[in-house]
Design an enzyme around this catalytic site. Structure first.
Site, mmCIF file in Angstrom:
data_model
loop_
_atom_site.group_PDB
_atom_site.id
_atom_site.type_symbol
_atom_site.label_atom_id
_atom_site.label_comp_id
_atom_site.label_asym_id
_atom_site.label_seq_id
_atom_site.Cartn_x
_atom_site.Cartn_y
_atom_site.Cartn_z
ATOM 1 N N PHE A 141 5.065 -27.198 42.788
ATOM 2 C CA PHE A 141 5.593 -26.508 41.613
ATOM 3 C C PHE A 141 4.426 -26.111 40.728
ATOM 4 O O PHE A 141 3.303 -26.559 40.951
ATOM 5 C CB PHE A 141 6.556 -27.439 40.849
ATOM 6 N N GLN A 255 11.261 -22.423 26.155
ATOM 7 C CA GLN A 255 10.697 -22.020 27.452
ATOM 8 C C GLN A 255 11.404 -20.806 28.044
ATOM 9 O O GLN A 255 12.637 -20.757 28.077
ATOM 10 C CB GLN A 255 10.784 -23.168 28.450
ATOM 11 N N HIS A 257 11.639 -18.898 31.596
ATOM 12 C CA HIS A 257 11.331 -19.095 33.009
ATOM 13 C C HIS A 257 10.943 -17.754 33.620
ATOM 14 O O HIS A 257 11.608 -16.752 33.369
ATOM 15 C CB HIS A 257 12.554 -19.677 33.721
ATOM 16 N N LEU A 267 18.974 -18.071 37.383
ATOM 17 C CA LEU A 267 17.648 -18.518 37.767
ATOM 18 C C LEU A 267 17.473 -18.543 39.278
ATOM 19 O O LEU A 267 18.375 -18.945 39.999
ATOM 20 C CB LEU A 267 17.447 -19.937 37.242
ATOM 21 N N GLU A 270 11.586 -22.092 40.810
ATOM 22 C CA GLU A 270 10.136 -22.064 40.890
ATOM 23 C C GLU A 270 9.653 -22.395 42.308
ATOM 24 O O GLU A 270 8.553 -22.032 42.706
ATOM 25 C CB GLU A 270 9.588 -23.114 39.910
ATOM 26 N N ARG A 301 4.717 -22.362 33.398
ATOM 27 C CA ARG A 301 5.720 -21.316 33.172
ATOM 28 C C ARG A 301 5.414 -20.429 31.972
ATOM 29 O O ARG A 301 5.623 -19.225 32.009
ATOM 30 C CB ARG A 301 7.097 -21.966 32.966
ATOM 31 N N HIS A 369 15.145 -20.331 29.158
ATOM 32 C CA HIS A 369 15.513 -21.315 30.167
ATOM 33 C C HIS A 369 15.662 -22.734 29.653
ATOM 34 O O HIS A 369 16.527 -23.477 30.092
ATOM 35 C CB HIS A 369 14.450 -21.289 31.266
ATOM 36 N N ARG A 405 7.119 -27.281 29.108
ATOM 37 C CA ARG A 405 7.508 -28.258 30.118
ATOM 38 C C ARG A 405 7.114 -27.767 31.503
ATOM 39 O O ARG A 405 7.250 -26.590 31.805
ATOM 40 C CB ARG A 405 9.021 -28.467 30.078
#
Ligand code: SF4
Ligand code: FES
Lengths: 604, 244
Positions: A141, A255, A257, A267, A270, A301, A369, A405
């Site tokens: 990730f 955040q 995404h 979504l 990732e 991100r 997100h 995050r």
């Protein structure tokens, strides 16, 4: 109010996603009676939508060898742009492996290590060792030095939630679904539970508890355009803020995404990029290596999203009726990989875009997100300002994520925080006796009944809840997005203040009786607007750029003035939040360079 | 493509206003490109009748909230494109489940009850060792469990099932699939016979009359008839052993 309607319990958990259920399990296994309130049946919670995985430094796969909590710690702190609480981060990275293994014990079918050689999409050959066969596997990730994200094929959140809920069912924990907490019952010092609304029939009921836990997840829906489920309206954060004494931490840290699909905003994980997918522009050019030569598509991100918007602004976006977007290309991963480890992605593409990503490009754009901010708590999950109130998961800011995050750290956080905070809640509840000030409870119920009656009478006002709501969504999306300026934020604050005032003038078009969605929307809107104002005002005041918060007029991180956390309070009757600040707890890793995401971003 | 004017006929009933009897209400809406029933129903609510009740959560076909009868066929509303439907669209709540109002039914309580009845959790005497490594498992087996675990409890198979429509206690395809999921999981120490105690009656496994509507309609494409056959085979064996 009739006292016979009151529901008494040792521990009241508001929210039945992964964090809420994990808290409930911990408290129940310590012998407490636990009641969970949830907007929807637990297995429909937004936690189930998490496709990608859960970070824990098991280091079982070749690309993860040598991983350990220290490396996970450093990644998390850098990812947060030094905004996180390092004591919390340390506790978290140490416990994440235990959490993953316990979930396996509870039945999660984690994907496992298969020994042998294989070729990665970039041509590297790796060999999984036979002695690791059958251990829990990890995938890559963004923003991580090693492969660390444990996963179950393409539906990690789903299987985690199902395993978690199976334990809740086994322990016989009471769940009242289709129930929404409208306010906390408190006297300015202690929290005694909540007044809740039945979404089945529109009736009110007080829930009285020794300890109350907010685990309601994020607020993504206030942006309108969001990857979040439609229930993610920040209700738990809003009722904590409403007390006037509990602050929300770092609400400006929002955040986005990188890969929400266009136009449905659903979504795609990732894992697409972690497994080797590329981002392409309108010329089918892979642009990320120019901006991030080392991390490329798998920087954190905030960084990838920023470069994407920057690239679109330079004119390289693909035009569409829904605005410009970019392409996500996973074709080279091959049919077998896509329809196994990324099947959810393939299904989403099929259902909502009518394409097969095996041979088509996926239209994507950065999309709201996740909320790094939330109910401010200490490292035990105890909320600032009220005894007996706790928070965990996305709804909380204990503060693991600072200003950004990492992917895979939210599922891990829900479970770890659930274990930790659940233990503290259990300890707390053991020391408390049941006692509830009669007048306080009656008054709390009366206040909510008054709101309901007022709306149902339809005697005053002329505002339409859906129109106000739409305006709020547009304002946040247009003015409080990835690139921010003082001017745009100032404008947002003014518009939102006006909307907040007008939200007091809503008049229902329908009767408001029974399970009436218009009534429910009208009850939620004022709280949502307050959250929107905390975000906008916090962003306006923070004259620096850190993690996901990027100010074009203050493009550098400013540790001298801003290495601190925003605390937003909402005093009774105020029309703006009152902001305070507190220092960030730095115990191990002093502020430095993240290794990606160089700022400022050069002019367009 | 010329824009279509869609006609919706939607089941209406609000238990808080019992004097207004259940009825079908007609709505009209211009179709837009890529319109799903999620988009259409929300527009109807916001623009025409704000009291319209229906359930969506993920709007991405992963949470199982939004199953309704669409022109008589149960399915997930959020992933149904109006493009695939005729000009006239009749929407009804799922049968079997308790009605909350309009298109909204109570699947949550039904499935919780199912999970309690089938004791759908890992039964083990092993104590979790916080310090130790995880128990190993072969990846293909993990994957097999995962496949059975993909059910999203949407209720489509239950609503489509003739037996479930007649007998309140039939576990339905979702219940039998859930049992299969624990039968193949070595971490669950229950013997097939113990499981049989729960399901080895007509209500459980043998109530299925094999119409197979469930198999065609499951939005997760879980091979329900194969799972059912698997459970039956195991059960039959357990029953034989019991007789000896
Ligand atoms: S088995 Fe399929 S149709 Fe039945 S409840 Fe599960 S997902 Fe829905
Ligand atoms: S809304 Fe989640 S499956 Fe349709």
């Amino acid at each position: 109010m009739k006292w016979t309607e009151a529901h008494l319990t040792d521990v009241l958990v508001i929210g039945a996603g992964l964090a809420g259920e994990r808290v409930a399990i911990e408290a129940a296994s310590h012998g407490h009676q636990v009641t969970i309130l949830s907007l929807v049946p637990p297995r429909r919670s937004h936690s189930t939508a998490a496709q990608g995985g859960m970070q824990a430094s098991l280091g079982n796969v070749a690309m993860g060898y040598g991983d350990n909590p220290d490396v996970h710690f450093a990644d998390t702190v850098k990812g947060s742009d030094w905004g996180c609480d390092q004591e919390v981060a340390r506790l978290f990275v140490e416990m994440a492996p235990i959490a993953v293994r316990q979930l396996s014990h509870w039945g999660v079918p984690w994907s496992r290590v298969v020994p042998g050689k294989r070729m990665l999409p970039d041509g590297t050959e790796v060999e999984e060792l036979p002695e690791k066969a059958g251990l829990i596997a990890q995938r890559q990730f963004g923003g991580t030095a090693r492969w660390r994200t444990c996963f179950a094929a393409d539906g990690t959140g789903h299987v985690l939630q199902y395993a978690m809920d199976s334990v809740v069912v086994k322990l016989g924990v009471t769940v009242h679904d289709r129930t929404e907490a409208l306010s906390l019952i408190h006297d300015g010092e202690t929290c005694y539970g909540a007044v809740a609304l039945s979404l089945r029939d529109g009736s009110l009921r007080p829930y009285l508890a020794k300890a109350t836990v907010i685990a309601t997840g994020g607020y993504g829906r206030i942006y309108g355009v969001s990857t979040n489920a439609v229930i993610n309206e920040g209700t738990g954060m809003a009722i904590a803020l409403d007390t006037g004494v509990v602050p929300l931490g770092n609400m400006e840290a929002v955040q986005f995404h990188p890969t929400g699909i266009v136009p449905a905003h659903i979504l795609v994980t990732e894992g697409c990029r972690g497994d080797g997918g590329y981002l392409l522009d309108k010329d089918l050019h892979r642009f990320m290596p120019e901006y991030e030569p080392v991390k490329k598509e798998i920087a954190s991100r905030d960084v990838v999203s920023r470069w994407m918007v920057h690239h679109i602004r330079r004119g390289f976006g693909v035009d569409s009726p829904y605005g410009p977007h970019l392409w996500l290309d996973i074709r080279h991963l091959g049919r077998e990989h896509i329809w196994t480890n990324l099947r959810e992605v393939a299904t989403i593409c099929k259902n909502f875009l009518g394409i097969d990503p095996v041979d088509s490009l996926i239209p994507v754009t950065p999309t709201q997100h996740y909320s790094m901010g939330g109910v401010r708590t200490n490292k035990d999950g105890a909320a600032y300002g009220l005894q007996g109130l706790f928070a965990a998961g996305e709804a909380a800011c204990w503060d693991l994520h600072g200003f950004n995050r990492l992917g895979g750290n939210s599922l891990a956080e829900t479970v770890v925080a659930g274990m930790v905070v659940g233990g503290k809640v259990a300890d707390f509840a053991r020391q408390q006796s049941m006692s509830f000030p009669f007048g306080l409870v009656t008054e709390a119920v009366r206040a909510q009944q008054e709101r309901l009656d007022h709306l149902r009478r339809r005697a005053h006002g002329s505002e339409d809840v859906y129109q106000l709501r739409r305006r709020m969504e547009e304002t946040l999306s247009d003015n409080v997005g990835i690139f921010r300026t003082g001017e745009r934020l100032q404008e947002a604050v003014a518009i939102l203040q006006d909307l907040h005032q007008r939200a007091g003038q809503i008049r229902l078009r329908s009767s408001g009786l029974g399970p009436n969605p218009e009534l429910f929307a009208a009850l939620r809107l004022p709280g949502m607007l307050k959250l929107a104002l905390c975000i906008s005002q916090g962003a306006l005041q923070r004259t620096e750029s850190r993690g996901s918060h990027y100010r074009e007029d203050f493009p550098r991180r400013d540790d001298d003035n801003w290495l601190k956390r925003t605390l937003a309070y909402w005093p009774q009757g105020a029309d703006l939040p009152k902001l305070e600040y507190e220092p960030v707890n730095i115990t191990e890793l002093p502020p430095g360079d993240r290794g990606y995401g160089g700022m400022p971003i050069a002019g367009d | 493509m010329a824009q279509r004017l869609l006609t919706f006929e939607i089941f209406r009933y609000n238990p808080a206003s019992p004097e207004i009897l259940p009825r079908l209400q007609e709505f009209h809406l211009e179709e837009t490109q890529g319109m799903t029933l999620f988009i259409a129903l929300n527009r109807l609510r916001e623009e025409q009748d704000p009291s319209l009740m229906f359930d969506f959560v993920c709007r991405a076909a992963v949470c199982g909230s939004c199953a309704i009868l669409i022109n008589g066929r149960p399915g997930l509303a959020c992933k149904t494109l109006t493009h695939d439907l005729p000009d006239k669209i009749v929407l009804m709540p799922l049968p079997v489940f308790k009605l909350v109002g309009d298109l909204s039914v109570d699947t949550g309580v039904w499935f919780r009850h199912l999970n309690e009845r089938t004791e759908a959790w890992i039964h083990t005497d092993k104590i979790f060792d916080r310090q130790g490594p995880e128990d190993r498992m072969d990846n293909p087996l993990a994957h097999q469990i995962y496949e059975a675990e993909r059910c999203i409890e949407c209720g489509t198979c239950i609503a489509a099932c003739a037996t479930a429509n007649m007998r309140a206690d039939f576990l339905g395809a979702a219940g039998l699939n859930r049992i299969a999921r624990f039968l193949i999981d070595p971490r669950d120490e229950r013997s097939p016979r113990q499981v049989f105690e729960v399901v080895g009656t007509d209500e459980g496994v043998f109530g299925c009359v094999g119409l197979m509507a469930c198999d065609d309609l499951c939005p997760m494409e879980i091979p329900l008839q194969a799972q059912l056959a698997h459970v039956r085979r195991k059960m039959a064996l357990a029953a034989l052993r019991k007789k000896k």
